[in-house]
Design an enzyme around this catalytic site. Sequence first.
Site, mmCIF file in Angstrom:
data_model
loop_
_atom_site.group_PDB
_atom_site.id
_atom_site.type_symbol
_atom_site.label_atom_id
_atom_site.label_comp_id
_atom_site.label_asym_id
_atom_site.label_seq_id
_atom_site.Cartn_x
_atom_site.Cartn_y
_atom_site.Cartn_z
ATOM 1 N N ASN A 1 -27.801 12.453 15.439
ATOM 2 C CA ASN A 1 -27.234 11.589 14.399
ATOM 3 C C ASN A 1 -25.758 11.306 14.708
ATOM 4 O O ASN A 1 -25.326 10.137 14.780
ATOM 5 C CB ASN A 1 -27.377 12.334 13.052
ATOM 6 C CG ASN A 1 -26.873 11.548 11.852
ATOM 7 O OD1 ASN A 1 -26.969 10.322 11.817
ATOM 8 N ND2 ASN A 1 -26.345 12.245 10.857
ATOM 9 N N THR B 1 -16.601 8.706 -1.294
ATOM 10 C CA THR B 1 -15.596 8.171 -2.221
ATOM 11 C C THR B 1 -14.318 7.828 -1.469
ATOM 12 O O THR B 1 -13.767 6.726 -1.619
ATOM 13 C CB THR B 1 -15.291 9.212 -3.330
ATOM 14 O OG1 THR B 1 -16.524 9.573 -3.955
ATOM 15 C CG2 THR B 1 -14.326 8.657 -4.363
ATOM 16 N N SER C 1 -21.271 16.038 9.424
ATOM 17 C CA SER C 1 -20.963 16.406 10.822
ATOM 18 C C SER C 1 -20.528 17.873 10.900
ATOM 19 O O SER C 1 -19.368 18.154 11.188
ATOM 20 C CB SER C 1 -19.913 15.470 11.422
ATOM 21 O OG SER C 1 -18.844 15.187 10.539
ATOM 22 N N GLY D 1 -16.536 14.624 -1.343
ATOM 23 C CA GLY D 1 -15.813 13.375 -1.639
ATOM 24 C C GLY D 1 -15.689 12.431 -0.455
ATOM 25 O O GLY D 1 -14.885 11.493 -0.488
HETATM 26 N N1 LIG Z 1 -30.426 19.670 4.435
HETATM 27 C C1 LIG Z 1 -29.412 18.838 4.143
HETATM 28 N N2 LIG Z 1 -28.142 19.195 4.436
HETATM 29 C C2 LIG Z 1 -27.133 18.343 4.143
HETATM 30 N N3 LIG Z 1 -27.294 17.112 3.556
HETATM 31 C C3 LIG Z 1 -28.546 16.727 3.261
HETATM 32 C C4 LIG Z 1 -29.654 17.580 3.528
HETATM 33 N N4 LIG Z 1 -30.774 16.931 3.102
HETATM 34 C C5 LIG Z 1 -30.400 15.744 2.610
HETATM 35 N N5 LIG Z 1 -29.058 15.616 2.703
HETATM 36 C C6 LIG Z 1 -28.371 14.361 2.331
HETATM 37 O O1 LIG Z 1 -27.946 13.810 3.584
HETATM 38 C C7 LIG Z 1 -26.567 13.479 3.539
HETATM 39 C C8 LIG Z 1 -25.847 13.945 4.805
HETATM 40 O O2 LIG Z 1 -26.167 13.129 5.886
HETATM 41 P P1 LIG Z 1 -25.260 13.195 7.195
HETATM 42 O O3 LIG Z 1 -25.842 12.202 8.140
HETATM 43 O O4 LIG Z 1 -23.835 13.023 6.810
HETATM 44 O O5 LIG Z 1 -25.501 14.684 7.719
HETATM 45 S S1 LIG Z 1 -25.120 15.311 9.148
HETATM 46 O O6 LIG Z 1 -23.777 14.807 9.497
HETATM 47 O O7 LIG Z 1 -26.121 14.897 10.117
HETATM 48 O O8 LIG Z 1 -25.130 16.769 8.942
HETATM 49 C C9 LIG Z 1 -25.975 14.177 2.329
HETATM 50 O O9 LIG Z 1 -25.058 13.246 1.788
HETATM 51 P P2 LIG Z 1 -23.600 13.656 1.257
HETATM 52 O O10 LIG Z 1 -23.845 14.397 -0.031
HETATM 53 O O11 LIG Z 1 -22.939 12.326 1.030
HETATM 54 O O12 LIG Z 1 -22.893 14.484 2.288
HETATM 55 C C10 LIG Z 1 -27.163 14.463 1.440
HETATM 56 O O13 LIG Z 1 -27.293 13.435 0.470
HETATM 57 N N1 LIG Z 2 -10.900 13.168 -5.478
HETATM 58 C C1 LIG Z 2 -11.907 13.408 -6.338
HETATM 59 N N2 LIG Z 2 -11.688 14.019 -7.507
HETATM 60 C C2 LIG Z 2 -12.689 14.274 -8.356
HETATM 61 N N3 LIG Z 2 -13.973 13.942 -8.142
HETATM 62 C C3 LIG Z 2 -14.265 13.328 -6.977
HETATM 63 C C4 LIG Z 2 -13.253 13.021 -6.025
HETATM 64 N N4 LIG Z 2 -13.834 12.420 -4.950
HETATM 65 C C5 LIG Z 2 -15.147 12.349 -5.248
HETATM 66 N N5 LIG Z 2 -15.407 12.873 -6.469
HETATM 67 C C6 LIG Z 2 -16.727 12.989 -7.102
HETATM 68 O O1 LIG Z 2 -17.423 14.011 -6.397
HETATM 69 C C7 LIG Z 2 -18.777 13.648 -6.235
HETATM 70 C C8 LIG Z 2 -19.121 13.640 -4.757
HETATM 71 O O2 LIG Z 2 -18.401 12.593 -4.125
HETATM 72 P P1 LIG Z 2 -18.989 11.854 -2.847
HETATM 73 O O3 LIG Z 2 -17.948 10.878 -2.410
HETATM 74 O O4 LIG Z 2 -20.359 11.325 -3.132
HETATM 75 O O5 LIG Z 2 -19.081 13.072 -1.827
HETATM 76 P P2 LIG Z 2 -19.840 13.204 -0.434
HETATM 77 O O6 LIG Z 2 -19.946 11.827 0.156
HETATM 78 O O7 LIG Z 2 -18.971 14.124 0.374
HETATM 79 O O8 LIG Z 2 -21.174 13.811 -0.742
HETATM 80 C C9 LIG Z 2 -18.962 12.296 -6.912
HETATM 81 O O9 LIG Z 2 -19.471 12.522 -8.204
HETATM 82 C C10 LIG Z 2 -17.556 11.730 -6.958
HETATM 83 O O10 LIG Z 2 -17.389 10.882 -8.055
#
Ligand SMILES: Nc1ncnc2c1ncn2[C@@H]1O[C@H](COP(=O)(O)OS(=O)(=O)O)[C@@H](OP(=O)(O)O)[C@H]1O
Ligand SMILES: Nc1ncnc2c1ncn2[C@@H]1O[C@H](COP(=O)(O)OP(=O)(O)O)[C@@H](O)[C@H]1O
Length: 185
Positions: free
Chosen positions: A88, A46, A112, A43
């Site tokens: 990064n 979001t 991170s 999340g």
């Molecule tokens: N191997 C792997 N592990 C984790 N995440 C992955 C990977 N490959 C692609 N993604 C996508 O990259 C998003 C995370 O990027 P970040 O820059 O936040 O990652 S990090 O802080 O450098 O670990 C992450 O986005 P979030 O889901 O929003 O966290 C993924 O969409």
């Molecule tokens: N507080 C919350 N309660 C329920 N669902 C959530 C909440 N925050 C985010 N979500 C849902 O969880 C999913 C992942 O959210 P997102 O913000 O993309 O996470 P991240 O950036 O950590 O990958 C999305 O489908 C979003 O709509």
Amino acid sequence: MSSTVPKSSNIFWHDCPVGKTDRQNLLKQKGCVVWITGLSGSGKSTLACTLGRELHTRGKLAYVLDGDNLRHGLNKDLGFAAEDRAENIRRVGEVAKLFADAGLVCIASFISPYRRDRESCRALLSDGSFIEVFLNMSLELCEARDPKGLYKLARAGKIKGFTGIDDPYEAPLNCEVHHLIIRTC
Ligand SMILES: Nc1ncnc2c1ncn2[C@@H]1O[C@H](COP(=O)(O)OS(=O)(=O)O)[C@@H](OP(=O)(O)O)[C@H]1O
Ligand SMILES: Nc1ncnc2c1ncn2[C@@H]1O[C@H](COP(=O)(O)OP(=O)(O)O)[C@@H](O)[C@H]1O
């Protein structure tokens, strides 16, 4: 990828007459960094956008730096090996510091996963100006959400080194905000 920290020499800091305090007075706010960390799907984006909107509504200037977004530009040359993630986060920490110096509330939303990298970013900011927010969602919950289908691909072995599956996540030990959700779906 190895660190790209440059080995500069013969460089000198140039101070400008208008400083951080002047900018903060102009904006009527304090520059700081809100650093949101947690698993993919916890999340982060979001919360970052919701907080950004709330601050905007209250007349405060904020800017969101999001992992996925910065990997489209500034960090497009980086992958997900530990050293790439470190680079990064190092770059983002420096950018966030600049935004805070400009007087903005910089909201950084990145997995991170390494404590050391987050602590390096904290060390760039003055006391009280780095607010670490840990979205402590269980892997089960994040995996059940799986909005991008990435956990499914990771479980199928189609993505290697996915955080929480076959790559580490080091939870903060002393964060300012700890948001814990225990339910599994
Ligand atoms: N191997 C792997 N592990 C984790 N995440 C992955 C990977 N490959 C692609 N993604 C996508 O990259 C998003 C995370 O990027 P970040 O820059 O936040 O990652 S990090 O802080 O450098 O670990 C992450 O986005 P979030 O889901 O929003 O966290 C993924 O969409
Ligand atoms: N507080 C919350 N309660 C329920 N669902 C959530 C909440 N925050 C985010 N979500 C849902 O969880 C999913 C992942 O959210 P997102 O913000 O993309 O996470 P991240 O950036 O950590 O990958 C999305 O489908 C979003 O709509």
